[in-house]
Design an enzyme around this catalytic site. Structure first.
Site, mmCIF file in Angstrom:
data_model
loop_
_atom_site.group_PDB
_atom_site.id
_atom_site.type_symbol
_atom_site.label_atom_id
_atom_site.label_comp_id
_atom_site.label_asym_id
_atom_site.label_seq_id
_atom_site.Cartn_x
_atom_site.Cartn_y
_atom_site.Cartn_z
ATOM 1 N N ASP A 1 -1.370 -16.923 -9.057
ATOM 2 C CA ASP A 1 -2.385 -17.907 -9.452
ATOM 3 C C ASP A 1 -3.653 -17.212 -9.980
ATOM 4 O OD1 ASP A 1 -2.627 -16.911 -6.809
ATOM 5 O OD2 ASP A 1 -3.917 -18.569 -6.189
ATOM 6 N N TYR B 1 -6.738 -7.165 -11.424
ATOM 7 C CA TYR B 1 -5.441 -7.572 -10.864
ATOM 8 C C TYR B 1 -4.837 -8.697 -11.716
ATOM 9 C CZ TYR B 1 -2.256 -9.996 -7.597
ATOM 10 O OH TYR B 1 -1.181 -10.630 -7.018
ATOM 11 N N ASP C 1 9.606 3.954 -6.932
ATOM 12 C CA ASP C 1 8.178 3.855 -7.225
ATOM 13 C C ASP C 1 7.993 3.327 -8.650
ATOM 14 O OD1 ASP C 1 5.510 4.181 -7.710
ATOM 15 O OD2 ASP C 1 5.413 6.283 -7.096
ATOM 16 N N THR D 1 -0.907 -5.120 -5.115
ATOM 17 C CA THR D 1 -1.472 -6.431 -4.762
ATOM 18 C C THR D 1 -2.890 -6.357 -4.184
ATOM 19 O OG1 THR D 1 -0.405 -6.281 -2.595
ATOM 20 C CG2 THR D 1 0.786 -7.495 -4.303
ATOM 21 N N TRP E 1 -1.292 -17.741 -2.444
ATOM 22 C CA TRP E 1 -1.587 -17.609 -1.005
ATOM 23 C C TRP E 1 -0.315 -17.493 -0.154
ATOM 24 C CZ3 TRP E 1 -6.138 -21.512 0.353
ATOM 25 C CH2 TRP E 1 -7.270 -21.144 -0.343
#
Ligand code: NAP
Length: 300
Positions: free
Chosen positions: A101, A124, A35, A61, A149
């Site tokens: 990105d 993020y 973790d 994420t 992506w």
């Protein structure tokens, strides 16, 4: 060459482990096994493990959850990568750390290069940029690989959600004014080993499939590939949605949970540096998506 891959249960980490196993000795850690929010146990576990390259594909994420769980985002995405880099320094190992990105604000209208100023517009993105800086501050031989992506067979992403929707509904739509480049985990796995050696290219490196598209074009191409592969779908055409129409709605899951974080409108990554370093160019996103659908859907 002995590798350790973190994020073994994730879309990218699982793909890297599968693809590297044939050539290298690979140990993977998933979230339950290691973790990243518990830095003491990270130090303990990794100090007791031998490796030449540590690949960090683990991250917090969920872009929206990062807004509301900022401290957690910074612990996992920023502080932990710095600790990983320090552990690598102690072991004379190289860290390859994945970033995004989303460190860019999306104001540009030409592919972002590694020299462009990062200016994240979400927690993020801020946490990932801080992670990049912590990694590179620990040693300039470490490599930060920004990708965009990401799709692949190990965890469903936007493209899988669109195919699923088209299997269930006639009406499908996706955003037509947000641009980036889909990137196949299989292609990332192929490009990475060139950077395992210590002497090779530390710093920041962009990697994505070639070209650019909107989510609408991406989804439409996926459905076209499914049709060509004989996969039956109810929906054949992807309608256009404007980003402004989507305020408060999350695209991609087929669900409509609130969209909390801001996302860059344009986040195409330039791969010119990758091409210059390797003499190779990534294949186009259309080829990569077509290949993915052949491999992962045609046989279902
Ligand atoms: N997906 C994209 O489109 C995209 C785009 C640009 C950049 N990236 C970057 O690419 C990398 C890989 O992302 P991905 O697409 O593979 O995402 P993913 O499927 O969400 O994988 C991330 C992994 O990290 C694990 N994780 C989360 N919190 C953790 C913690 N505290 N300790 C240990 N592991 C933890 C997750 O486990 P659980 O699921 O069990 O929490 C998951 O297995 C990340 O650095 C991401 O920022 C991804």
């Amino acid at each position: 060459m002995k590798l350790v891959v973190l994020g073994a249960g994730g879309r990218l980490g699982a793909a890297l482990i599968r693809e590297f196993r044939a050539k290298y000795e690979v140990v993977g850690f998933n979230h339950a096994q290691l973790d990243l929010s518990n830095l003491e146990s990270v130090r303990e576990e990794l100090s007791a493990t031998t490796f030449d390259v540590l690949v960090n594909a683990a991250a917090f994420t969920n872009v929206d959850a990062c807004e509301t769980e900022r401290d957690r985002a910074f612990r996992i995405n920023a502080e932990a990568p710095g600790v990983l880099a320090e552990i690598c320094n102690e072991k004379d190992a190289k860290l390859i750390h994945f970033s995004t990105d989303y460190v860019f604000d999306g104001q540009k209208r030409a592919p972002y290069t590694e020299d462009d100023q990062a200016n994240p517009i979400s927690a993020y993105g801020e946490s990932k940029l801080a992670g990049e800086r912590n990694v590179l501050a620990a040693g300039d031989e470490h490599l930060v690989v920004r990708v965009s992506w990401v799709f692949g067979p190990d965890r469903p992403s936007f493209v899988d959600a669109m195919i699923k929707r088209a299997q269930q509904d006639e009406k499908i739509d996706a955003i037509s004014d947000k641009f980036s480049t889909p990137t196949y985990t299989h292609d990332i796995a192929n490009m990475l080993p060139q950077f395992f050696d210590h002497g090779v290219a530390g710093g920041v490196l962009h990697f994505a499939n070639a070209g650019k598209c909107t989510w609408q074009e991406y989804a439409q191409w996926a459905l076209d590939c499914c049709r060509d592969a004989g996969i039956s779908l109810k929906g054949a055409t992807v309608g256009a949605l404007k980003l402004s129409e989507m305020t408060g709605v999350r695209q991609g899951s087929g669900g409509h949970a609130p969209w909390i974080a801001r996302r860059p409108v344009y986040s195409v990554l330039s791969t010119a540096k990758y091409a210059q370093l390797t003499g190779a160019s990534p294949r186009t996103w259309r080829e990569a998506v077509a290949d993915y659908i052949t491999r992962s859907y045609s046989k279902k």
